[in-house]
Write a protein that holds these residues in place. Structure first.
Motif, PDB file in Angstrom:
ATOM      1  N   ARG A  22     -24.020   2.364  -4.757  1.00 20.76           N
ATOM      2  CA  ARG A  22     -22.932   3.002  -4.013  1.00 20.76           C
ATOM      3  C   ARG A  22     -21.648   2.806  -4.813  1.00 20.76           C
ATOM      4  NH1 ARG A  22     -23.679   4.315   1.281  1.00 20.76           N
ATOM      5  NH2 ARG A  22     -21.504   3.792   1.817  1.00 20.76           N
ATOM      6  N   HIS A  23     -21.036   3.927  -5.188  1.00 26.75           N
ATOM      7  CA  HIS A  23     -19.823   3.913  -6.006  1.00 26.75           C
ATOM      8  C   HIS A  23     -18.656   4.491  -5.189  1.00 26.75           C
ATOM      9  CE1 HIS A  23     -17.387   5.885  -9.493  1.00 26.75           C
ATOM     10  NE2 HIS A  23     -16.862   4.696  -9.142  1.00 26.75           N
ATOM     11  N   HIS A  24     -17.709   3.635  -4.913  1.00 23.54           N
ATOM     12  CA  HIS A  24     -16.500   4.072  -4.198  1.00 23.54           C
ATOM     13  C   HIS A  24     -15.364   4.163  -5.201  1.00 23.54           C
ATOM     14  CE1 HIS A  24     -18.901   2.693  -0.776  1.00 23.54           C
ATOM     15  NE2 HIS A  24     -18.094   3.462  -0.005  1.00 23.54           N
ATOM     16  N   LYS A  25     -14.637   5.283  -5.155  1.00 26.56           N
ATOM     17  CA  LYS A  25     -13.489   5.488  -6.030  1.00 26.56           C
ATOM     18  C   LYS A  25     -12.280   5.845  -5.160  1.00 26.56           C
ATOM     19  CE  LYS A  25     -11.929   8.285  -9.947  1.00 26.56           C
ATOM     20  NZ  LYS A  25     -12.297   9.403 -10.864  1.00 26.56           N
ATOM     21  N   ARG A  26     -11.311   4.898  -5.199  1.00 23.94           N
ATOM     22  CA  ARG A  26     -10.106   5.070  -4.381  1.00 23.94           C
ATOM     23  C   ARG A  26     -10.455   5.246  -2.902  1.00 23.94           C
ATOM     24  NH1 ARG A  26      -8.839   8.321  -8.912  1.00 23.94           N
ATOM     25  NH2 ARG A  26      -7.155   7.430 -10.184  1.00 23.94           N
ATOM     26  N   GLY A  27     -11.444   4.444  -2.436  1.00 26.22           N
ATOM     27  CA  GLY A  27     -11.816   4.445  -1.034  1.00 26.22           C
ATOM     28  C   GLY A  27     -12.767   5.533  -0.639  1.00 26.22           C
ATOM     29  N   ARG A  28     -13.124   6.406  -1.552  1.00 27.27           N
ATOM     30  CA  ARG A  28     -14.071   7.471  -1.232  1.00 27.27           C
ATOM     31  C   ARG A  28     -15.389   7.225  -1.953  1.00 27.27           C
ATOM     32  NH1 ARG A  28      -9.494  10.464  -2.499  1.00 27.27           N
ATOM     33  NH2 ARG A  28     -10.514  11.133  -4.455  1.00 27.27           N
ATOM     34  N   LEU A  29     -16.456   7.618  -1.327  1.00 34.73           N
ATOM     35  CA  LEU A  29     -17.784   7.449  -1.895  1.00 34.73           C
ATOM     36  C   LEU A  29     -18.005   8.539  -2.944  1.00 34.73           C
ATOM     37  CD1 LEU A  29     -20.421   5.804  -1.750  1.00 34.73           C
ATOM     38  CD2 LEU A  29     -21.259   7.459  -0.066  1.00 34.73           C
ATOM     39  N   ALA A  30     -18.105   8.077  -4.203  1.00 29.98           N
ATOM     40  CA  ALA A  30     -18.277   9.031  -5.296  1.00 29.98           C
ATOM     41  C   ALA A  30     -19.753   9.220  -5.656  1.00 29.98           C
ATOM     42  CB  ALA A  30     -17.483   8.577  -6.521  1.00 29.98           C
ATOM     43  N   HIS A  31     -20.514   8.137  -5.687  1.00 25.88           N
ATOM     44  CA  HIS A  31     -21.943   8.218  -6.011  1.00 25.88           C
ATOM     45  C   HIS A  31     -22.719   7.369  -5.009  1.00 25.88           C
ATOM     46  CE1 HIS A  31     -19.962   9.118  -9.906  1.00 25.88           C
ATOM     47  NE2 HIS A  31     -21.012   9.966 -10.077  1.00 25.88           N
ATOM     48  N   ASP A  32     -23.838   7.858  -4.566  1.00 21.81           N
ATOM     49  CA  ASP A  32     -24.654   7.139  -3.586  1.00 21.81           C
ATOM     50  C   ASP A  32     -26.115   7.558  -3.795  1.00 21.81           C
ATOM     51  OD1 ASP A  32     -25.552   5.586  -1.548  1.00 21.81           O
ATOM     52  OD2 ASP A  32     -24.960   6.964   0.052  1.00 21.81           O
ATOM     53  N   GLY A  33     -26.962   6.583  -4.228  1.00 18.76           N
ATOM     54  CA  GLY A  33     -28.372   6.897  -4.438  1.00 18.76           C
ATOM     55  C   GLY A  33     -29.044   5.867  -5.337  1.00 18.76           C
ATOM     56  N   ALA A  34     -30.369   6.039  -5.489  1.00 14.76           N
ATOM     57  CA  ALA A  34     -31.173   5.125  -6.314  1.00 14.76           C
ATOM     58  C   ALA A  34     -31.396   5.741  -7.685  1.00 14.76           C
ATOM     59  CB  ALA A  34     -32.517   4.846  -5.646  1.00 14.76           C
ATOM     60  N   GLY A  35     -31.387   4.881  -8.705  1.00 14.53           N
ATOM     61  CA  GLY A  35     -31.645   5.328 -10.069  1.00 14.53           C
ATOM     62  C   GLY A  35     -30.537   6.207 -10.631  1.00 14.53           C
ATOM     63  N   LEU A  36     -29.281   5.954 -10.268  1.00 14.54           N
ATOM     64  CA  LEU A  36     -28.164   6.778 -10.736  1.00 14.54           C
ATOM     65  C   LEU A  36     -27.725   6.354 -12.117  1.00 14.54           C
ATOM     66  CD1 LEU A  36     -25.999   7.032  -7.508  1.00 14.54           C
ATOM     67  CD2 LEU A  36     -27.729   8.628  -8.350  1.00 14.54           C
ATOM     68  N   SER A  37     -27.029   7.257 -12.783  1.00 11.11           N
ATOM     69  CA  SER A  37     -26.438   6.995 -14.088  1.00 11.11           C
ATOM     70  C   SER A  37     -25.146   7.804 -14.174  1.00 11.11           C
ATOM     71  CB  SER A  37     -27.418   7.389 -15.200  1.00 11.11           C
ATOM     72  OG  SER A  37     -26.812   7.168 -16.467  1.00 11.11           O
ATOM     73  N   PHE A  38     -24.019   7.134 -14.393  1.00 10.37           N
ATOM     74  CA  PHE A  38     -22.744   7.835 -14.401  1.00 10.37           C
ATOM     75  C   PHE A  38     -21.700   6.995 -15.139  1.00 10.37           C
ATOM     76  CE2 PHE A  38     -23.221   5.453 -10.485  1.00 10.37           C
ATOM     77  CZ  PHE A  38     -22.067   4.670 -10.451  1.00 10.37           C
ATOM     78  N   TRP A  39     -20.535   7.695 -15.438  1.00 11.85           N
ATOM     79  CA  TRP A  39     -19.378   7.060 -16.084  1.00 11.85           C
ATOM     80  C   TRP A  39     -18.321   6.762 -15.008  1.00 11.85           C
ATOM     81  CZ3 TRP A  39     -19.141   5.710 -21.190  1.00 11.85           C
ATOM     82  CH2 TRP A  39     -20.120   6.242 -22.037  1.00 11.85           C
ATOM     83  N   TYR A  40     -17.603   5.671 -15.239  1.00  7.64           N
ATOM     84  CA  TYR A  40     -16.553   5.292 -14.289  1.00  7.64           C
ATOM     85  C   TYR A  40     -15.537   4.417 -15.013  1.00  7.64           C
ATOM     86  CZ  TYR A  40     -18.837   0.736 -14.101  1.00  7.64           C
ATOM     87  OH  TYR A  40     -19.360  -0.478 -14.432  1.00  7.64           O
ATOM     88  N   ARG A  41     -14.390   4.247 -14.353  1.00  5.16           N
ATOM     89  CA  ARG A  41     -13.351   3.317 -14.824  1.00  5.16           C
ATOM     90  C   ARG A  41     -13.391   2.071 -13.961  1.00  5.16           C
ATOM     91  NH1 ARG A  41      -9.486   4.866 -18.367  1.00  5.16           N
ATOM     92  NH2 ARG A  41      -9.459   7.072 -18.987  1.00  5.16           N
TER      93      ARG A  41
END
Length: 337
Positions: A22-41
């Motif tokens: 679960r990826h929250h960005k500035r209080g919002r859910l940006a990514h949610d799931g199993a086996g994810l792959s993504f870029w972030y700060r």
């Protein structure tokens, strides 16, 4: 734990298929799931990693039976997080954006919750069960009670946790009590072993006796047959001696008869030879009686000359020759003149 790499101030997260991110960005859910792959700060990201695979939780705790005996219960609970969002909201599954390591210990909290709940229901069952019953039927009773208690526990669904299976491995008393409980069974087993040993020895003795009797019977039969053999050999020897004696008698009679016949033949031959010699001598005498004396003298001289040694030459004096001729009745040289 997710793999995090760094590139020019950015972070890249790559999770496993059994981890819910679960990826929250500035209080919002940006990514949610199993086996994810993504870029972030990292400065603006809030990450949570919730494992969604089945997990085994081994537990061991002490309990007391109805007869105040301490026992040790060994059990295993299989669980999984069925609602990652609810679990992430109730427990701290947040991870460091730079390293990907949990900041708290959420799995330990879940283990404590499950262990205490299972222990509570186990104590309720064993507190009403004596030691003997707990050792015989306690495993099944505890497993059923713990499975039902965990299914009815309201905190588990509220935390997003689902119990998959409950296994009770063993319920064991203290070492001294266990040895005391094993003693009657061991004594009975030892008695059975001793009885089996005695029976085996009795069977062995009976078999040895049977073998000895068979050997004795064999020796008796062998001695009887040896006696028969000796008797038969004596009979054969006696019969052989009798046959030899009879054969010797026949041979002696035949030899005696042969000698008698030979003696008779020799006597007959001698008698015939004597008669022939007597007749020959009588004929010889008759012949000599009818011959003149001068002829007999000449025959005597001839017979004498036959028996004398060889004479190569003979010299006679006139006197001897004259006397000899005179005896023969022949004229002497002088008379012829």
């Amino acid at each position: 734990m997710a793999d995090i790499t760094r590139r020019f101030g950015w972070r890249h997260l790559r999770s496993a298929p059994t981890a819910h991110i679960r990826h929250h960005k500035r209080g919002r859910l940006a990514h949610d799931g199993a086996g994810l792959s993504f870029w972030y700060r990292s400065l603006s990201a809030a990450l949570s990693e919730v494992p969604v695979n089945d997990r085994e939780l081994a537990m061991a705790f002490h309990a007391r039976t109805a007869d105040f005996q301490d026992v040790t219960v060994q059990a295993t609970v299989t669980y999984r997080i069925s609602d990652p969002a609810e679990a992430a909201a109730r427990l701290d599954f947040s991870v460091d954006p730079d390293s990907g390591v949990w900041r708290g210990a959420p799995l330990e909290q879940i283990a404590t919750l499950l262990t205490e709940t299972a222990q509570q229901h186990t104590l309720d069952v064993l507190a009403r069960t004596p030691l003997a019953g707990a050792l015989v039927d306690g495993v099944a009773a505890v497993r059923v009670r713990v499975a039902a208690g965990l299914a009815d526990e309201p905190r588990l669904p509220a935390t997003g946790i689902e119990v998959v299976a409950v296994r009770v491995v063993a319920i064991r008393p203290e070492a001294e009590v266990e040895r005391a409980l094993r003693t009657p069974a061991r004594e009975q087993i030892q008695q059975e072993a001793d009885r089996a040993t005695y029976e085996r020895r009795a069977v062995a003795v009976e078999r040895e006796r049977t073998i000895a009797e068979n050997e004795l019977a064999s020796q008796i039969e062998l001695a009887r047959r040896e006696e028969q053999l000796v008797e038969q050999r004596g009979t054969n020897t006696r019969r052989e001696a009798e046959e030899n004696a009879a054969a010797d008698g026949v041979r002696a009679e035949a030899e005696a008869a042969r000698k008698v016949r030979l003696a008779r033949a020799e006597a007959e031959s001698a008698r015939e030879v004597g008669a022939a010699r007597a007749e020959s001598q009588a004929a010889w005498l008759r012949v000599h009686a009818e011959v003149e004396a001068a002829t007999l003298h000449a025959l005597a001289a001839t017979r004498l000359a036959e028996n004398l040694p060889r004479i190569d030459s003979l010299t006679l004096s006139p006197d001897v020759l004259t006397g000899l001729l005179t005896k023969l009745g022949r004229p002497t040289p002088e008379t012829r003149a």
